[in-house]
Write an enzyme that holds these catalytic residues in place. Structure first.
Site, PDB file in Angstrom:
ATOM      1  N   GLN A   9       0.830  -1.205   0.000  1.00  0.00           N
ATOM      2  CA  GLN A   9       0.000   0.000   0.000  1.00  0.00           C
ATOM      3  C   GLN A   9       0.866   1.257   0.000  1.00  0.00           C
ATOM      4  O   GLN A   9       1.921   1.303   0.627  1.00  0.00           O
ATOM      5  CB  GLN A   9      -0.928   0.001   1.220  1.00  0.00           C
ATOM      6  CG  GLN A   9      -2.200   0.776   0.975  1.00  0.00           C
ATOM      7  CD  GLN A   9      -3.347   0.292   1.860  1.00  0.00           C
ATOM      8  OE1 GLN A   9      -3.423  -0.866   2.212  1.00  0.00           O
ATOM      9  NE2 GLN A   9      -4.239   1.192   2.210  1.00  0.00           N
ATOM     10  N   SER A  11       3.492  -6.930   2.319  1.00  0.00           N
ATOM     11  CA  SER A  11       2.135  -6.854   2.860  1.00  0.00           C
ATOM     12  C   SER A  11       1.130  -7.332   1.800  1.00  0.00           C
ATOM     13  O   SER A  11       1.168  -8.490   1.403  1.00  0.00           O
ATOM     14  CB  SER A  11       1.841  -5.444   3.363  1.00  0.00           C
ATOM     15  OG  SER A  11       0.634  -5.405   4.098  1.00  0.00           O
ATOM     16  N   LEU A  12       0.243  -6.457   1.304  1.00  0.00           N
ATOM     17  CA  LEU A  12      -0.717  -6.901   0.282  1.00  0.00           C
ATOM     18  C   LEU A  12       0.010  -7.443  -0.939  1.00  0.00           C
ATOM     19  O   LEU A  12      -0.527  -8.273  -1.690  1.00  0.00           O
ATOM     20  CB  LEU A  12      -1.658  -5.772  -0.120  1.00  0.00           C
ATOM     21  CG  LEU A  12      -1.182  -4.757  -1.165  1.00  0.00           C
ATOM     22  CD1 LEU A  12      -1.526  -5.216  -2.581  1.00  0.00           C
ATOM     23  CD2 LEU A  12      -1.780  -3.409  -0.920  1.00  0.00           C
ATOM     24  N   ARG A  41      -9.969  -8.017   2.553  1.00  0.00           N
ATOM     25  CA  ARG A  41      -8.873  -7.701   3.483  1.00  0.00           C
ATOM     26  C   ARG A  41      -8.851  -6.205   3.799  1.00  0.00           C
ATOM     27  O   ARG A  41      -8.718  -5.792   4.949  1.00  0.00           O
ATOM     28  CB  ARG A  41      -7.536  -8.135   2.867  1.00  0.00           C
ATOM     29  CG  ARG A  41      -6.292  -7.957   3.749  1.00  0.00           C
ATOM     30  CD  ARG A  41      -5.093  -8.521   2.989  1.00  0.00           C
ATOM     31  NE  ARG A  41      -3.852  -8.449   3.740  1.00  0.00           N
ATOM     32  CZ  ARG A  41      -2.975  -7.448   3.681  1.00  0.00           C
ATOM     33  NH1 ARG A  41      -3.248  -6.388   2.913  1.00  0.00           N
ATOM     34  NH2 ARG A  41      -1.855  -7.468   4.384  1.00  0.00           N
ATOM     35  N   HIS A  58      -0.779  -4.477  10.695  1.00  0.00           N
ATOM     36  CA  HIS A  58       0.273  -5.385  11.166  1.00  0.00           C
ATOM     37  C   HIS A  58       0.596  -5.225  12.655  1.00  0.00           C
ATOM     38  O   HIS A  58       1.746  -5.118  13.050  1.00  0.00           O
ATOM     39  CB  HIS A  58       1.535  -5.234  10.311  1.00  0.00           C
ATOM     40  CG  HIS A  58       1.308  -5.541   8.873  1.00  0.00           C
ATOM     41  ND1 HIS A  58       1.015  -6.812   8.419  1.00  0.00           N
ATOM     42  CD2 HIS A  58       1.258  -4.730   7.783  1.00  0.00           C
ATOM     43  CE1 HIS A  58       0.812  -6.776   7.108  1.00  0.00           C
ATOM     44  NE2 HIS A  58       0.950  -5.530   6.702  1.00  0.00           N
ATOM     45  N   GLN A 109      -0.163 -12.912   8.878  1.00  0.00           N
ATOM     46  CA  GLN A 109       0.406 -11.672   8.338  1.00  0.00           C
ATOM     47  C   GLN A 109      -0.415 -10.434   8.710  1.00  0.00           C
ATOM     48  O   GLN A 109       0.120  -9.335   8.841  1.00  0.00           O
ATOM     49  CB  GLN A 109       0.506 -11.808   6.813  1.00  0.00           C
ATOM     50  CG  GLN A 109       1.238 -10.698   6.103  1.00  0.00           C
ATOM     51  CD  GLN A 109       0.481 -10.222   4.881  1.00  0.00           C
ATOM     52  OE1 GLN A 109      -0.668  -9.811   4.975  1.00  0.00           O
ATOM     53  NE2 GLN A 109       1.138 -10.270   3.735  1.00  0.00           N
TER      54      GLN A 109
END
Length: 311
Positions: free
Chosen positions: A9, A94-95, A119, A203, A252
């Site tokens: 992101q 991440s994503l 998500r 996170h 995660q």
């Protein structure tokens, strides 16, 4: 050896994908497939904005993935190469881990888009707006950042969220605790502490409701063994088993993104070239972590054509 890597992101921008779709029917088909899967005009939002709507987590996550996967599909289908032949590993921040899994054939594009939409919605809903925050500590390593976070917590959540490179660590948690940590950082020799313009504290343990939502969604998702191993964010180690991949994707959501360690592990395994699809954020992190590695950023048709000449 070579790794294909995928950004997280913050890589979104109004206009993303527009030039690529004009230049390539393959890219346009990719964006249309994502639109159809989500039942929304995401590509129009990517092309035209408004920026604040594109930046919403539930839109930014599938948009960044779609843009990166479109770049790779153009390389493969129009360039006549395959990821399995040209990459030894994939990884994403991440994503971006979902983008990497899609790229490596573990999750189909429509499912990946739906999972990321969910998500994004679940992460946004997990913590009321304003209650959480994130801050980047520049000039701090993971140990120093965690020590600062621990001292600032005072009974609230404050922890390392992203260990990006040797000089950039992001902390996440309750807003008051993160603000205390940012103030404390200056006294601890950290070069700069920057509050990040994010809508939720990603996170960290505050994301547990989102982790539960993803656990339910992933239980029903079909995941195949990837064409090449994927370096998982939470373990900084390669994974190929579908059930393990599902478990790590759930972990995660609340766990630390061990990007620095992932880069070091891939480099130690022999990776000398890192190719970033759909962004130019990870390349500098890689260079700060493994200075002798080569990094390539693919964000345009010209970049794809240039890459085809060297791989």
């Amino acid at each position: 050896m070579r790794a294909f890597i995928f950004p997280g992101q913050g890589s979104q921008a109004v206009g993303m994908g527009a030039a690529l779709a004009e230049a390539s029917p393959v890219a346009l088909e990719t964006f249309q497939e994502v639109d159809e899967a989500l039942g929304q005009h995401l590509f129009r939002l990517m092309r035209e904005g408004p920026a604040d709507e594109l930046t919403l987590t539930e839109n930014a996550q599938p948009a960044i993935m779609a843009n990166a996967v479109a770049m790779l599909r153009v390389l493969e289908k129009e360039g006549g190469v395959s990821l399995a032949d040209k990459a030894d590993f994939v990884a994403g921040h991440s994503l971006g881990e979902y983008s990497a899994l899609c790229a490596a054939g573990a999750i189909d594009l429509a499912t990946t888009a739906k999972l990321l939409k969910l998500r994004g919605q679940a992460m946004q809903a997990a913590v009321p707006v304003g209650e959480g925050a994130m801050a980047a500590l520049l000039g701090a390593d993971g140990d120093k950042a965690q020590a600062i976070a621990d001292e600032a917590a005072e009974g609230q959540v404050c922890t390392v969220a992203n260990d990006n490179d040797p000089n950039q660590v992001v902390i996440s948690g309750h807003r008051e605790a993160v603000e205390r940590a940012a103030a404390l950082a200056k006294d601890k020799g950290v070069k700069r502490a920057v509050m990040l313009p994010v809508s939720a504290p990603f996170h960290c343990p505050l994301m547990q409701p989102a982790a539960q939502a993803m656990e339910k969604a992933l239980a029903d998702a079909r995941i195949a063994p990837p064409l090449v191993p994927v370096y998982a964010n939470v373990t900084a180690a390669p994974v190929s088993d579908p059930d393990t991949i599902k478990a790590l994707l759930v972990e995660q959501v609340t766990g630390r993104v061990r990007w620095r360690e992932s880069v070091l592990a891939m480099h130690a395994a022999g990776v000398g070239q890192f190719v970033e699809f759909g962004g130019k954020v990870l390349g500098p992190m890689v260079k700060r972590t493994a200075p002798d590695a080569e990094t390539i950023s693919v964000i345009s048709m010209d970049d794809i054509e240039a890459l085809l000449k060297i791989i």
